[in-house]
Structures are given as C-alpha cells and as structure tokens.
Design a protein around this motif. Structure first.
Motif, mmCIF file in Angstrom:
data_model
loop_
_atom_site.group_PDB
_atom_site.id
_atom_site.type_symbol
_atom_site.label_atom_id
_atom_site.label_comp_id
_atom_site.label_asym_id
_atom_site.label_seq_id
_atom_site.Cartn_x
_atom_site.Cartn_y
_atom_site.Cartn_z
ATOM 1 N N TYR A 35 1.044 -0.826 0.633
ATOM 2 C CA TYR A 35 0.072 0.251 0.333
ATOM 3 C C TYR A 35 0.719 1.509 -0.325
ATOM 4 N N GLY A 42 -5.552 8.354 3.120
ATOM 5 C CA GLY A 42 -6.192 6.816 3.329
ATOM 6 C C GLY A 42 -5.065 6.046 3.062
ATOM 7 N N LEU A 43 -4.969 4.892 3.340
ATOM 8 C CA LEU A 43 -4.081 4.193 2.439
ATOM 9 C C LEU A 43 -4.375 3.044 0.851
ATOM 10 N N PHE A 90 3.922 0.982 2.716
ATOM 11 C CA PHE A 90 3.319 -0.334 3.877
ATOM 12 C C PHE A 90 3.267 -1.690 3.063
ATOM 13 N N GLN A 103 -5.512 -7.890 8.289
ATOM 14 C CA GLN A 103 -3.892 -7.935 7.890
ATOM 15 C C GLN A 103 -3.288 -7.597 8.963
ATOM 16 N N PHE A 105 0.325 -5.889 9.359
ATOM 17 C CA PHE A 105 1.126 -4.434 8.149
ATOM 18 C C PHE A 105 2.057 -4.131 9.660
ATOM 19 N N GLY A 106 3.662 -3.947 8.314
ATOM 20 C CA GLY A 106 4.870 -3.154 7.977
ATOM 21 C C GLY A 106 4.954 -1.639 9.352
ATOM 22 N N PRO A 107 5.929 -1.800 9.533
ATOM 23 C CA PRO A 107 6.263 -0.698 10.139
ATOM 24 C C PRO A 107 6.146 0.752 9.155
ATOM 25 N N TYR B 32 -18.608 -8.324 5.777
ATOM 26 C CA TYR B 32 -17.975 -7.646 6.850
ATOM 27 C C TYR B 32 -17.641 -6.546 7.555
ATOM 28 N N TYR B 34 -14.797 -4.198 9.295
ATOM 29 C CA TYR B 34 -13.651 -4.175 10.048
ATOM 30 C C TYR B 34 -13.197 -2.916 10.554
ATOM 31 N N TYR B 36 -9.862 -0.764 11.774
ATOM 32 C CA TYR B 36 -8.459 -1.013 12.108
ATOM 33 C C TYR B 36 -7.627 0.715 12.891
ATOM 34 N N GLN B 38 -4.635 3.654 13.165
ATOM 35 C CA GLN B 38 -2.884 4.062 13.079
ATOM 36 C C GLN B 38 -2.566 4.746 14.097
ATOM 37 N N GLY B 43 2.404 1.557 11.097
ATOM 38 C CA GLY B 43 1.405 0.492 9.907
ATOM 39 C C GLY B 43 -0.008 0.630 10.808
ATOM 40 N N PRO B 44 -1.077 0.487 9.893
ATOM 41 C CA PRO B 44 -2.514 -0.262 10.563
ATOM 42 C C PRO B 44 -2.272 -1.499 11.352
ATOM 43 N N TYR B 46 -4.949 -4.237 13.274
ATOM 44 C CA TYR B 46 -6.016 -4.354 12.722
ATOM 45 C C TYR B 46 -6.919 -4.414 14.979
ATOM 46 N N HIS B 49 -13.812 -6.854 14.360
ATOM 47 C CA HIS B 49 -14.746 -7.455 13.039
ATOM 48 C C HIS B 49 -16.088 -7.939 13.287
ATOM 49 N N TYR B 87 -10.183 3.104 11.365
ATOM 50 C CA TYR B 87 -10.596 2.846 10.102
ATOM 51 C C TYR B 87 -11.757 2.170 10.777
ATOM 52 N N ARG B 91 -15.719 -5.091 4.067
ATOM 53 C CA ARG B 91 -15.664 -5.618 3.110
ATOM 54 C C ARG B 91 -16.186 -7.924 2.916
ATOM 55 N N LEU B 99 -8.250 -4.254 1.002
ATOM 56 C CA LEU B 99 -8.671 -3.560 2.276
ATOM 57 C C LEU B 99 -8.720 -2.025 1.364
ATOM 58 N N PHE B 101 -9.217 1.899 2.275
ATOM 59 C CA PHE B 101 -9.048 2.459 3.746
ATOM 60 C C PHE B 101 -9.683 4.039 3.430
ATOM 61 N N GLY B 102 -10.748 4.355 3.825
ATOM 62 C CA GLY B 102 -11.412 6.121 3.709
ATOM 63 C C GLY B 102 -10.287 7.038 4.414
#
Lengths: 114, 111
Positions: A35, A42-43, A90, A103, A105-107, B32, B34, B36, B38, B43-44, B46, B49, B87, B91, B99, B101-102
C-alpha cells in the motif's frame, strides 16, 4: 516472531533513480500486499500477491513492479522514481484459510523523491 | 464494497469510553465490518471485525445494529495511547482480500 518487516525505513531518491523496497513476514502467511499512504490520506493498494508465484494489480499500480520472491518475501520496485511517488509505503500480510480479511502491517518505508 | 461514513474527528477524555460510529447503509449480507487504527507514523493495526453479532476482544467491542446499516467501535477505557486514526472498512471476507481505507476518524484522547 518479528511479524512484518520492511527495509529501508527511510529513503531519498532523485527523479529517475530506481530502488527496491523489501518486505518479509515470518508468520507463514500466503497473501501479501503493498500500500501507499500520501500525507493526510488513507491507504491505497498498489499490488498484492494472493499466494507464492502470483501477483495482481491494485488501485494504483502505475510506476511500480513487484516480485513475490518466495512465501516470505514480497518486494516493490520503482524503476524510474517520480516526485508523485513520494509517500509512505506499507507492506502487509494475511493468513491463509481464514474467511475474513484481517491483515498485519509492517512499520512502513518513508520515501521522498526530489 | 459498501461505502462507509465516519466523523472526521472526535475527542475523548482519558479513562472514559470512546464510542466511534460508522455508517454503512449499503452493506450486503456477506460483508463484514472491520476496524483498524493507525497510530501516528505506524502501520495500521487490526482491532476487531464482525458480521452480525456484537463482538468483544481485549482491545475493543463492536456493536452492529440489527439492520447492519451502522456500527460502533467502543474503547471502554481510553488512554492517551489510543490517540489514532480509526478506520471502519466493510468488505466481503476472502474476496481478493483487498482493504480500502477511507479517511477514518481521528480520535484525540485528552488528559
């Protein structure tokens, strides 16, 4: 477990230079994702790999290539960097065999193209 | 994917419950919800859900209305470390797994 790791953490490129962003996960996940996140946004999905040996375009694939080297590693390549690719990148992974889309995510890699 | 609508920002006092709403009036039966979050520069992550029933885990609770057109994420005792963008994503499970993300809700937890 280290989870999802990304290298490098920071990178500055000049317009036209190339580079590869590396991502690895040690959770034995099948699916992996790249991403990008622009400031205040957002992503957005660039590419994803549902399993080893397969890759598919996401929402914003132009200017990027990917390689799913093996189950653990998924790299993102910028062949000729442009200022519009300045962003935070990301990587994420997802376990197989689950119905839902959780999912990990990495840093992130913070890339600036001048 | 069903579109989601969230408030742009919210404040919450430390130690109080944070209730973050999400509207998803076009959600379909197999989608579903979900959540998340950030935290700045990370990184986001989770959170939780759900499909129809309310869900709870160690981080939060998810309340989904009976008609499934809206939901609320509840952080029962917000701390300063919960300051983040949250977020809400709707989905279909296991369908491309992508995913979207808005804008999310920027939650500020204040002392």
């Amino acid at each position: 477990n280290a989870g999802v790791t990304q290298t490098p953490k920071f990178q500055v490129l000049k317009t036209g230079q190339s580079m590869t962003l590396q991502c690895a996960q040690d959770m034995n996940h099948n699916s992996m994702y790249w991403y990008r996140q622009d400031p205040g946004m957002g992503l957005r999905l660039i590419y994803y790999s549902a399993s080893e040996g397969t890759t598919d375009k996401g929402e914003v694939p132009n200017g990027y290539n990917v390689s799913r080297l093996n189950k653990r590693e998924f790299s993102l390549r910028l062949e000729s960097a442009a200022p519009s690719q300045t962003s935070v990148y990301f990587c994420a992974s997802r376990p197989q065999g689950v119905v839902t889309a959780e999912q990990y995510f990495g840093p992130g890699t913070r890339l600036t193209v001048t | 994917d069903a579109k989601t609508t969230q408030p742009t920002s919210m404040d919450c006092a430390e130690g109080r419950a944070a209730n973050l709403p999400c509207n998803h009036s076009t959600i379909s039966g197999n989608e579903y919800v979900y959540w998340y979050r950030q935290i700045h520069s990370q990184g986001p992550q989770y959170i939780i859900h759900g499909l129809k029933n309310n869900e709870t885990n160690e981080m939060a609770s998810l309340i989904i209305t009976e008609d499934r057109k809206s939901s609320t994420l509840i952080l029962p005792h917000a701390t300063l470390r919960d300051t983040a963008v949250y977020y809400c994503i709707v989905r279909v499970g296991n369908a491309g797994n992508m995913l979207t993300f808005g804008g999310g809700t920027r939650l500020m937890v204040k002392p």
